[in-house]
Design a protein around this motif. Structure first.
Motif, mmCIF file in Angstrom:
data_model
loop_
_atom_site.group_PDB
_atom_site.id
_atom_site.type_symbol
_atom_site.label_atom_id
_atom_site.label_comp_id
_atom_site.label_asym_id
_atom_site.label_seq_id
_atom_site.Cartn_x
_atom_site.Cartn_y
_atom_site.Cartn_z
ATOM 1 N N GLN A 1 0.872 -1.113 0.008
ATOM 2 C CA GLN A 1 0.050 0.234 0.014
ATOM 3 C C GLN A 1 1.015 1.316 0.020
ATOM 4 O OE1 GLN A 1 -3.394 -0.059 2.729
ATOM 5 N NE2 GLN A 1 -3.345 2.272 2.811
ATOM 6 N N ALA A 2 1.936 1.148 0.762
ATOM 7 C CA ALA A 2 2.578 2.195 0.694
ATOM 8 C C ALA A 2 3.418 2.638 -0.717
ATOM 9 C CB ALA A 2 4.031 2.165 1.890
ATOM 10 N N ALA A 3 3.762 1.500 -1.245
ATOM 11 C CA ALA A 3 4.378 1.546 -2.507
ATOM 12 C C ALA A 3 3.474 2.347 -3.474
ATOM 13 C CB ALA A 3 4.829 0.297 -3.105
ATOM 14 N N ARG A 4 2.339 1.964 -3.492
ATOM 15 C CA ARG A 4 1.200 2.397 -4.189
ATOM 16 C C ARG A 4 0.988 3.913 -4.100
ATOM 17 N NH1 ARG A 4 -4.406 0.809 -2.290
ATOM 18 N NH2 ARG A 4 -3.774 2.657 -0.844
ATOM 19 N N ASP A 5 0.985 4.276 -2.689
ATOM 20 C CA ASP A 5 0.703 5.648 -2.315
ATOM 21 C C ASP A 5 1.833 6.599 -2.597
ATOM 22 O OD1 ASP A 5 -1.788 4.753 -1.522
ATOM 23 O OD2 ASP A 5 -1.307 4.547 0.697
ATOM 24 N N ILE A 6 3.216 6.233 -2.614
ATOM 25 C CA ILE A 6 4.277 7.211 -2.765
ATOM 26 C C ILE A 6 4.462 7.186 -3.953
ATOM 27 C CG2 ILE A 6 6.841 6.827 -2.373
ATOM 28 C CD1 ILE A 6 6.272 5.726 0.488
ATOM 29 N N GLY A 7 3.865 6.216 -5.051
ATOM 30 C CA GLY A 7 4.164 6.388 -6.413
ATOM 31 C C GLY A 7 5.107 5.470 -7.100
ATOM 32 N N ALA A 8 5.345 4.254 -6.508
ATOM 33 C CA ALA A 8 6.673 3.257 -6.989
ATOM 34 C C ALA A 8 6.022 2.899 -8.445
ATOM 35 C CB ALA A 8 6.568 2.022 -6.171
ATOM 36 N N ASP A 9 6.974 2.701 -9.538
ATOM 37 C CA ASP A 9 6.555 2.359 -10.721
ATOM 38 C C ASP A 9 6.172 0.605 -10.926
ATOM 39 O OD1 ASP A 9 6.930 4.807 -11.988
ATOM 40 O OD2 ASP A 9 9.034 4.497 -11.742
ATOM 41 N N SER A 10 6.728 0.085 -9.758
ATOM 42 C CA SER A 10 6.643 -1.389 -10.081
ATOM 43 C C SER A 10 6.918 -1.961 -8.608
ATOM 44 C CB SER A 10 7.447 -2.121 -11.085
ATOM 45 O OG SER A 10 8.852 -1.705 -11.039
ATOM 46 N N MET A 11 6.564 -3.232 -8.392
ATOM 47 C CA MET A 11 7.113 -3.873 -7.102
ATOM 48 C C MET A 11 8.030 -5.129 -7.442
ATOM 49 S SD MET A 11 3.710 -3.523 -4.762
ATOM 50 C CE MET A 11 2.672 -4.831 -5.658
ATOM 51 N N LEU A 12 8.719 -5.584 -6.369
ATOM 52 C CA LEU A 12 9.394 -6.846 -6.225
ATOM 53 C C LEU A 12 8.874 -7.659 -5.326
ATOM 54 C CD1 LEU A 12 11.960 -8.563 -7.536
ATOM 55 C CD2 LEU A 12 13.238 -7.481 -5.624
ATOM 56 N N VAL A 13 8.072 -8.858 -5.605
ATOM 57 C CA VAL A 13 7.455 -9.609 -4.767
ATOM 58 C C VAL A 13 7.918 -10.972 -4.629
ATOM 59 C CG1 VAL A 13 4.928 -10.330 -3.991
ATOM 60 C CG2 VAL A 13 5.390 -8.187 -5.075
ATOM 61 N N GLY A 14 8.069 -11.537 -3.439
ATOM 62 C CA GLY A 14 8.688 -12.884 -3.049
ATOM 63 C C GLY A 14 7.773 -13.611 -2.275
ATOM 64 N N ALA A 15 8.209 -14.587 -1.583
ATOM 65 C CA ALA A 15 7.446 -15.595 -0.553
ATOM 66 C C ALA A 15 7.754 -14.850 0.799
ATOM 67 C CB ALA A 15 7.764 -16.797 -0.686
ATOM 68 N N PRO A 16 6.857 -14.785 1.711
ATOM 69 C CA PRO A 16 7.312 -14.536 3.043
ATOM 70 C C PRO A 16 8.212 -15.693 3.644
ATOM 71 C CG PRO A 16 4.937 -14.498 2.796
ATOM 72 C CD PRO A 16 5.649 -14.895 1.836
ATOM 73 N N PRO A 17 9.551 -15.324 4.004
ATOM 74 C CA PRO A 17 10.316 -16.394 4.404
ATOM 75 C C PRO A 17 9.687 -17.349 5.812
ATOM 76 C CG PRO A 17 11.626 -14.379 4.040
ATOM 77 C CD PRO A 17 10.109 -14.181 4.307
ATOM 78 N N TYR A 18 10.142 -18.213 5.979
ATOM 79 C CA TYR A 18 9.765 -19.282 7.370
ATOM 80 C C TYR A 18 8.372 -19.708 7.376
ATOM 81 C CZ TYR A 18 11.069 -20.372 12.029
ATOM 82 O OH TYR A 18 11.306 -21.156 13.214
ATOM 83 N N SER A 19 7.539 -19.277 6.849
ATOM 84 C CA SER A 19 6.238 -19.656 6.958
ATOM 85 C C SER A 19 5.960 -20.976 5.877
ATOM 86 C CB SER A 19 5.028 -18.642 6.444
ATOM 87 O OG SER A 19 5.302 -18.091 5.229
ATOM 88 N N ILE A 20 6.804 -20.987 4.819
ATOM 89 C CA ILE A 20 6.751 -22.060 3.902
ATOM 90 C C ILE A 20 5.443 -22.661 3.449
ATOM 91 C CG2 ILE A 20 7.514 -24.669 3.443
ATOM 92 C CD1 ILE A 20 9.592 -22.783 4.591
ATOM 93 N N PRO A 21 4.732 -21.233 2.656
ATOM 94 C CA PRO A 21 3.337 -21.647 2.439
ATOM 95 C C PRO A 21 3.369 -22.768 0.872
ATOM 96 C CG PRO A 21 4.153 -19.558 1.418
ATOM 97 C CD PRO A 21 5.296 -20.172 2.477
ATOM 98 N N THR A 22 2.245 -23.388 0.783
ATOM 99 C CA THR A 22 1.991 -24.160 -0.467
ATOM 100 C C THR A 22 1.918 -23.196 -1.631
ATOM 101 O OG1 THR A 22 -0.548 -23.891 -0.284
ATOM 102 C CG2 THR A 22 0.691 -25.705 0.987
ATOM 103 N N GLU A 23 1.836 -23.808 -2.775
ATOM 104 C CA GLU A 23 1.924 -23.154 -3.807
ATOM 105 C C GLU A 23 0.745 -22.313 -4.095
ATOM 106 O OE1 GLU A 23 3.719 -24.086 -7.713
ATOM 107 O OE2 GLU A 23 4.709 -26.135 -6.545
ATOM 108 N N ALA A 24 -0.306 -22.931 -3.767
ATOM 109 C CA ALA A 24 -1.684 -22.199 -3.727
ATOM 110 C C ALA A 24 -1.827 -21.269 -2.845
ATOM 111 C CB ALA A 24 -2.888 -23.125 -3.375
ATOM 112 N N GLU A 25 -1.349 -21.248 -1.346
ATOM 113 C CA GLU A 25 -1.265 -20.419 -0.359
ATOM 114 C C GLU A 25 -0.179 -19.015 -1.087
ATOM 115 O OE1 GLU A 25 -2.033 -23.106 3.459
ATOM 116 O OE2 GLU A 25 0.056 -22.782 2.764
#
Length: 303
Positions: A91-115
């Motif tokens: 939300q901060a990236a959007r509000d501040i005016g970033a052009d794009s985002m880099l998005v990975g997995a939250p470490p340690y939680s080990i989500p399934t692919e669907a999650e």
């Protein structure tokens, strides 16, 4: 293509007391712009995002937005251990005016692919910005596999992936099954292989040290298609790439390399990392000197 050229995840320089050196940070960003880097990533691993508070990270995004002023693409890294913090950062990236985002997995939680797909699509919905996925199972604990990719590829905002798994077979999978997701080099020692398979961008930690030279390597391969010259350049770069990717002191080596190029990289990394020992500094001195000489000799050759 959405992503082209060099995207540098810039370092965060600190004062001796551990606070961010904003004057030095401005110089780091300005140096990237001066050398024509296509994208600047704020909040990447190379920027020690894991060692910053949320408040510092948001302040960095605001500072970078004002400093970059549209002279390069402004990509916000929004990753964190906590999904809630990731949503706040998106939300901060959007509000501040970033052009794009880099998005990975939250470490340690080990989500399934669907999650994980559900999580990424939620980030997408919050920010509605172009996304470069970040696949780095070595740090995040999970692989962005075919089930995940099939789910998220339905969003037009999922434009590319920084592939840092080290598995060359993944390149074949993307070319065959997910051509709509652009390949971006995520491992500095595999640039040539990615470019041979059609990648047009490189998230380059080495761009903190050699921005102009790294940019030319991408141009030589992905624009000019001169892989003979590209192989020679990559061979010249490999001692540095190997040290960054395999040496075990990634952040410290990037910061020290930038310092050797006359940039204000700060007093050192934040804990738990420690500064480089003298032996590795001497090794980096020699590597940087030799890479600078050999790479620029190739680039200065008359065609």
């Amino acid at each position: 293509m959405r992503f082209k050229g060099i995207y540098t995840p810039v370092i965060t320089p600190f004062h001796e007391d551990g606070s961010i050196d904003w004057d030095a940070y401005a110089e780091i960003i300005d140096n990237q712009i001066k050398h024509g880097i296509e994208g600047i990533i704020i909040g990447g691993t190379t920027g020690e995002v894991y060692a910053l508070t949320v408040e510092e990270r948001i302040e960095q995004l605001k500072f970078a937005k004002d400093r970059i002023k549209g002279q390069a693409e402004f990509m916000a890294g929004v990753n964190d251990l906590s999904a809630a913090t990731i949503y706040t950062m998106a939300q901060a990236a959007r509000d501040i005016g970033a052009d794009s985002m880099l998005v990975g997995a939250p470490p340690y939680s080990i989500p399934t692919e669907a999650e994980l797909a559900n999580h990424v699509l939620r980030v997408d919905k919050i920010a509605n910005l172009p996304i470069m996925l970040y696949n780095y199972p070595g740090r995040m604990g999970v692989m962005m596999g075919e089930e995940f990719l099939s789910r998220v590829a339905q969003s037009s905002n999922i434009c590319g992936i920084k592939e840092s798994s080290g598995d060359i077979n993944r390149l074949h999978m993307f070319v065959r099954h997910f051509p709509q997701i652009e390949l971006c080099t995520g491992a500095d020692d595999q640039v040539l292989e990615f470019m041979a398979w059609g990648a047009t961008s490189w998230v380059s930690a080495a761009g903190n040290i050699f921005p102009k030279e790294c940019r030319r390597l991408v141009e030589v391969c992905s624009v000019e298609g001169n892989f003979d010259k590209g192989r020679r350049l990559m061979k010249a770069f490999l001692p540095l790439m190997h040290t960054l990717e395999q040496g075990g002191k990634f952040i410290q080596c990037v910061k020290y390399g930038a310092q050797l190029q006359g940039l204000p990289s700060g007093a050192g990394p934040r804990p738990p990392l420690l500064p480089l020992k003298k032996e590795l500094k001497r090794e980096m001195d020699e590597i940087i000197r030799n890479v600078r000489i050999s790479v620029n000799a190739i680039l200065e050759e008359k065609e």
